[in-house]
Write a protein that holds these residues in place. Structure first.
Motif, PDB file in Angstrom:
ATOM      1  N   ASP A  46       0.815  -1.222   0.000  1.00  0.00           N
ATOM      2  CA  ASP A  46       0.000   0.000   0.000  1.00  0.00           C
ATOM      3  C   ASP A  46       0.843   1.264   0.000  1.00  0.00           C
ATOM      4  O   ASP A  46       0.569   2.212  -0.750  1.00  0.00           O
ATOM      5  CB  ASP A  46      -0.948   0.005   1.206  1.00  0.00           C
ATOM      6  N   ASP A  47       1.866   1.331   0.861  1.00  0.00           N
ATOM      7  CA  ASP A  47       2.673   2.556   0.970  1.00  0.00           C
ATOM      8  C   ASP A  47       3.385   2.872  -0.337  1.00  0.00           C
ATOM      9  O   ASP A  47       3.455   4.034  -0.763  1.00  0.00           O
ATOM     10  CB  ASP A  47       3.696   2.422   2.097  1.00  0.00           C
ATOM     11  N   THR A  48       3.916   1.851  -0.979  1.00  0.00           N
ATOM     12  CA  THR A  48       4.655   2.094  -2.226  1.00  0.00           C
ATOM     13  C   THR A  48       3.714   2.429  -3.370  1.00  0.00           C
ATOM     14  O   THR A  48       4.032   3.291  -4.216  1.00  0.00           O
ATOM     15  CB  THR A  48       5.507   0.872  -2.599  1.00  0.00           C
ATOM     16  N   ILE A  49       2.562   1.790  -3.423  1.00  0.00           N
ATOM     17  CA  ILE A  49       1.580   2.131  -4.460  1.00  0.00           C
ATOM     18  C   ILE A  49       1.176   3.600  -4.328  1.00  0.00           C
ATOM     19  O   ILE A  49       1.132   4.341  -5.324  1.00  0.00           O
ATOM     20  CB  ILE A  49       0.347   1.208  -4.364  1.00  0.00           C
ATOM     21  N   LEU A  65       4.800   1.662 -12.023  1.00  0.00           N
ATOM     22  CA  LEU A  65       5.163   0.793 -10.911  1.00  0.00           C
ATOM     23  C   LEU A  65       3.965   0.571  -9.992  1.00  0.00           C
ATOM     24  O   LEU A  65       3.750  -0.544  -9.494  1.00  0.00           O
ATOM     25  CB  LEU A  65       6.328   1.388 -10.119  1.00  0.00           C
ATOM     26  N   ALA A  66       3.165   1.614  -9.782  1.00  0.00           N
ATOM     27  CA  ALA A  66       1.960   1.462  -8.964  1.00  0.00           C
ATOM     28  C   ALA A  66       1.045   0.393  -9.553  1.00  0.00           C
ATOM     29  O   ALA A  66       0.516  -0.470  -8.828  1.00  0.00           O
ATOM     30  CB  ALA A  66       1.232   2.791  -8.848  1.00  0.00           C
ATOM     31  N   ALA A  67       0.861   0.421 -10.863  1.00  0.00           N
ATOM     32  CA  ALA A  67       0.005  -0.571 -11.521  1.00  0.00           C
ATOM     33  C   ALA A  67       0.597  -1.976 -11.394  1.00  0.00           C
ATOM     34  O   ALA A  67      -0.132  -2.954 -11.165  1.00  0.00           O
ATOM     35  CB  ALA A  67      -0.194  -0.201 -12.981  1.00  0.00           C
ATOM     36  N   THR A  68       1.926  -2.084 -11.529  1.00  0.00           N
ATOM     37  CA  THR A  68       2.596  -3.374 -11.387  1.00  0.00           C
ATOM     38  C   THR A  68       2.397  -3.939  -9.986  1.00  0.00           C
ATOM     39  O   THR A  68       2.035  -5.116  -9.803  1.00  0.00           O
ATOM     40  CB  THR A  68       4.097  -3.223 -11.687  1.00  0.00           C
ATOM     41  N   LEU A  69       2.633  -3.110  -8.972  1.00  0.00           N
ATOM     42  CA  LEU A  69       2.516  -3.587  -7.599  1.00  0.00           C
ATOM     43  C   LEU A  69       1.077  -3.881  -7.221  1.00  0.00           C
ATOM     44  O   LEU A  69       0.800  -4.810  -6.439  1.00  0.00           O
ATOM     45  CB  LEU A  69       3.126  -2.558  -6.641  1.00  0.00           C
ATOM     46  N   LEU A 123      -1.126  -5.126  -9.196  1.00  0.00           N
ATOM     47  CA  LEU A 123      -1.407  -6.438  -9.781  1.00  0.00           C
ATOM     48  C   LEU A 123      -0.779  -7.551  -8.932  1.00  0.00           C
ATOM     49  O   LEU A 123      -1.419  -8.576  -8.657  1.00  0.00           O
ATOM     50  CB  LEU A 123      -0.851  -6.486 -11.206  1.00  0.00           C
ATOM     51  N   ILE A 124       0.461  -7.350  -8.501  1.00  0.00           N
ATOM     52  CA  ILE A 124       1.137  -8.358  -7.670  1.00  0.00           C
ATOM     53  C   ILE A 124       0.447  -8.492  -6.324  1.00  0.00           C
ATOM     54  O   ILE A 124       0.310  -9.602  -5.783  1.00  0.00           O
ATOM     55  CB  ILE A 124       2.615  -7.978  -7.500  1.00  0.00           C
ATOM     56  N   ALA A 125       0.015  -7.372  -5.763  1.00  0.00           N
ATOM     57  CA  ALA A 125      -0.677  -7.415  -4.478  1.00  0.00           C
ATOM     58  C   ALA A 125      -1.993  -8.178  -4.582  1.00  0.00           C
ATOM     59  O   ALA A 125      -2.347  -8.967  -3.691  1.00  0.00           O
ATOM     60  CB  ALA A 125      -0.926  -5.990  -3.980  1.00  0.00           C
ATOM     61  N   ARG A 126      -2.688  -7.972  -5.668  1.00  0.00           N
ATOM     62  CA  ARG A 126      -4.026  -8.584  -5.828  1.00  0.00           C
ATOM     63  C   ARG A 126      -3.938 -10.053  -6.229  1.00  0.00           C
ATOM     64  O   ARG A 126      -4.685 -10.889  -5.710  1.00  0.00           O
ATOM     65  CB  ARG A 126      -4.807  -7.786  -6.870  1.00  0.00           C
ATOM     66  N   GLN A 127      -3.021 -10.399  -7.117  1.00  0.00           N
ATOM     67  CA  GLN A 127      -2.977 -11.750  -7.676  1.00  0.00           C
ATOM     68  C   GLN A 127      -1.874 -12.625  -7.107  1.00  0.00           C
ATOM     69  O   GLN A 127      -1.818 -13.823  -7.410  1.00  0.00           O
ATOM     70  CB  GLN A 127      -2.819 -11.665  -9.199  1.00  0.00           C
ATOM     71  N   GLY A 128      -1.001 -12.059  -6.292  1.00  0.00           N
ATOM     72  CA  GLY A 128       0.091 -12.842  -5.744  1.00  0.00           C
ATOM     73  C   GLY A 128       1.299 -12.846  -6.642  1.00  0.00           C
ATOM     74  O   GLY A 128       1.309 -12.256  -7.728  1.00  0.00           O
ATOM     75  N   VAL A 129       2.340 -13.566  -6.201  1.00  0.00           N
ATOM     76  CA  VAL A 129       3.623 -13.512  -6.893  1.00  0.00           C
ATOM     77  C   VAL A 129       3.554 -14.113  -8.297  1.00  0.00           C
ATOM     78  O   VAL A 129       4.361 -13.763  -9.171  1.00  0.00           O
ATOM     79  CB  VAL A 129       4.705 -14.209  -6.042  1.00  0.00           C
ATOM     80  N   ASP A 130       2.587 -14.995  -8.550  1.00  0.00           N
ATOM     81  CA  ASP A 130       2.472 -15.577  -9.898  1.00  0.00           C
ATOM     82  C   ASP A 130       2.191 -14.511 -10.952  1.00  0.00           C
ATOM     83  O   ASP A 130       2.498 -14.711 -12.132  1.00  0.00           O
ATOM     84  CB  ASP A 130       1.369 -16.635  -9.926  1.00  0.00           C
ATOM     85  N   ALA A 131       1.624 -13.388 -10.533  1.00  0.00           N
ATOM     86  CA  ALA A 131       1.364 -12.309 -11.485  1.00  0.00           C
ATOM     87  C   ALA A 131       2.653 -11.714 -12.033  1.00  0.00           C
ATOM     88  O   ALA A 131       2.654 -11.085 -13.093  1.00  0.00           O
ATOM     89  CB  ALA A 131       0.525 -11.216 -10.820  1.00  0.00           C
TER      90      ALA A 131
END
Length: 580
Positions: A172-175, A228-232, A234-242
């Motif tokens: 959250d903080d980095t997004i 980068l916000a969009a990337t993170l 996606l990773i936050a929502r879908q997990g590391v497989d994203a």
């Protein structure tokens, strides 16, 4: 290790960075009335419940916020690494790799999240048409040098076991900072202006991000990174497989293969097939403590432990400053450890690394007998254990790599060193983050004198590293958590900080602040603008060839004390310790 001369442009850039960002801090230490102890005005931070020390105030704050909410050390490490991707992109990020030591209150485990060579990589990866290796600085830039990133996979695996907060809550903080922007620090701006990595101004989108309108970003500017916000998110929502499959993986592969400079071989299968290695830590007793670090492919752990064991029988005199005899002994132990490192250490999944032999008490005693108390031994040769060729190793010490130390209220401790290798990595950038150039940590030539080099490129192999996250245990409990950036000098920075606390009874901040000395089996380097310069003539009289230069460690460490913890951050960079 072959000492490659630093290209003039790179050296000029480094000098610019030094005077803009480092020299003032060093000079402040020189003027300190406590200069005799090597301390600075910076004080250790005390905390009772939890502590995080990271390379940037915003990263430390992100880790603190997670710990304050009841998160674990691993939870905080995820948040810290995400923020470092944004605010310290020259050093580490989700496009790189990491080594993690984690203690859960009863046992220590290490996670090897080091990058791997793509399946299509060959031992001749960095050889030119003439069969000779390309210059290192040429090999760095572009897709050819990109390894499969591992840091997110390592953090995800550890989080599955030790996480307290949801994975989705750790970004959250980095997004928010990526979308709203963060203020560019003087160090960030000085590093961009210094042009360490020639690819930064040659490859888009990196050049557009760091040089908007063709001009380097300035200190105090608000810098946003919505990609980068969009990337993170996606990773936050879908997990590391994203990250390892789907659109992000496709974007990384496309960026590498379509790089305008030195296209690489990274494939979707390389990303999907990446696996974290759990390895036993390498440990050795030292003056009543158990000192533990990372096993191969890190050379850092074994080299640190070898130095300590080589030095253990000696009296390492210290009276506010290390004695001349102490500094000499440190350099000689370092020569011997680096000689072994360069010959024997590589990925133990591909090469038989004689770990037990290198740490054997009899072998260490034999090596110790090569040390003269009065004369520099000159170039040390490796001990005779295996028939391997000496490798050309990394010798640059640039502002890449980052270290974080964390303890939480649940009894967990973490020491993590992460990197994208060269400053700004390969300078191949996609979806808001830079990709590493870790493949240049392999030997650029696969053979020497007709013998195979242990650290040669091979498909799926992990390149040798000098990163040395350390955890020191006493009665099975973590008592010191530390590590540093600094290229192959990391080994010496970590060793000297351990000596400062264990042998000389300094607190962790004083030990970090001590002026540095380093010998990587070549010249003896003394940290400029510190009292180390005072030893020059006497060391030269003992046969040392002296180089006075910056030794810009970035040590971040935590020390157990009565009632809680002390956190220390290196004044040479912009790190911060925070706790409660």
């Amino acid at each position: 290790m072959t000492n490659r001369p630093i290209p003039a442009r790179l050296l000029a850039g480094f000098c610019l960075f030094w005077f803009a960002a480092v020299a003032p801090a060093q000079q402040a230490g020189r003027d300190n009335p406590e200069e005799g102890t090597g301390t600075t005005r910076q004080q250790a931070i005390f905390a009772r419940d939890f502590m995080v020390v990271a390379a940037h105030p915003l990263a430390a704050q992100a880790g603190y916020n997670v710990l304050h909410k009841g998160g674990s050390a691993i939870d905080a490490a995820v948040a810290v690494q995400a923020m470092l991707t944004l605010v310290e992109p020259q050093s580490s990020g989700i496009g790189g790799g990491a080594f993690i030591l984690h203690h859960d209150g009863s046992k220590l485990i290490s996670y090897d999240g080091r990058e791997t060579a793509p399946a299509a990589a060959s031992p001749a990866l960095f050889l030119g048409r003439n069969g000779k290796p390309d210059p290192w600085i040429k090999a760095v830039v572009g897709g050819r040098s990109v390894g499969v990133p591992g840091v997110l996979k390592a953090l995800s695996l550890a989080h599955q076991r030790y996480g307290k907060l949801p994975w989705s809550a750790l970004f959250d903080d980095t997004i928010r900072a990526s979308e709203e922007g963060f203020r560019v620090s003087p160090r960030f701006a000085a590093l961009v202006a210094a042009e360490f990595n020639p690819g930064l101004k040659q490859l888009a989108p990196a050049k557009d991000y760091f040089y908007p309108g063709g001009k380097p970003v300035k200190a105090g500017e608000l810098l946003k990174n919505p990609e980068l916000a969009a990337t993170l998110r996606l990773i936050a929502r879908q997990g590391v497989d994203a990250f390892y499959m789907g659109p992000l993986a496709e974007a990384m592969v496309a960026a590498v293969k379509n790089s305008k400079i030195a296209p690489g071989t990274l494939a979707l299968a390389d990303l999907a097939g990446y696996r974290v290695k759990e390895r036993p830590a390498v440990c050795a007793p030292y003056r009543g403590y158990s000192v533990c670090s990372m096993a191969p492919p890190s050379s850092g752990g074994i080299a640190v432990l070898q130095q300590l064991k080589l030095l253990e029988p000696f009296e390492l005199a210290f009276d506010g400053r290390p004695a001349l005899s102490t500094l000499h002994l440190i350099t000689q132990a370092s020569r011997l450890a680096y000689a072994d490192r360069d010959r024997y250490i590589a990925d133990s999944d591909f090469v038989e690394v004689p770990v037990a032999g290198l740490m054997d008490a009899g072998y260490i005693a034999d090596r110790r007998r090569l040390i003269s108390r009065s004369k520099d031994m000159g170039k040390a040769q490796p001990g005779q254990l295996q028939n391997l060729a000496r490798a050309d190793g990394e010798v640059y010490e640039l502002p890449s790599t980052s270290h974080v130390s964390i303890v939480d209220r649940h009894g967990n401790a973490l020491s993590m060193t992460s990197s994208i290798e060269m400053a700004y990595g390969s300078t191949v950038m996609t979806r808001g983050f830079l990709l590493n150039n870790q493949l240049t940590d392999f030997a650029l030539s696969p053979t020497r004198d007709g013998k195979p080099v242990a650290n040669r490129v091979e498909p799926g192999k992990r390149p040798r590293s000098s990163m040395a996250p350390v955890m020191v245990l006493r009665d099975g409990r973590p008592t010191l958590i530390l590590g540093s950036p600094g290229g192959s000098n990391i080994i010496n920075y970590v060793t000297q900080t351990l000596l400062g606390v264990i042998d000389w009874k300094l607190d962790i901040q004083q030990a970090i602040a001590m002026p540095k000395i380093s010998n990587r089996n070549g010249k003896t380097a003394l940290e400029k603008s510190t009292y180390m310069e005072d030893y020059r003539a006497r060391l030269e009289a003992m046969g040392h060839t002296i180089q006075v230069r910056d030794l810009n460690s970035g040590m971040h460490a935590i020390q157990r004390v009565e009632g809680g913890w002390l956190g220390g951050a290196d004044h040479r960079r912009e790190g911060k310790a925070m706790g409660r």
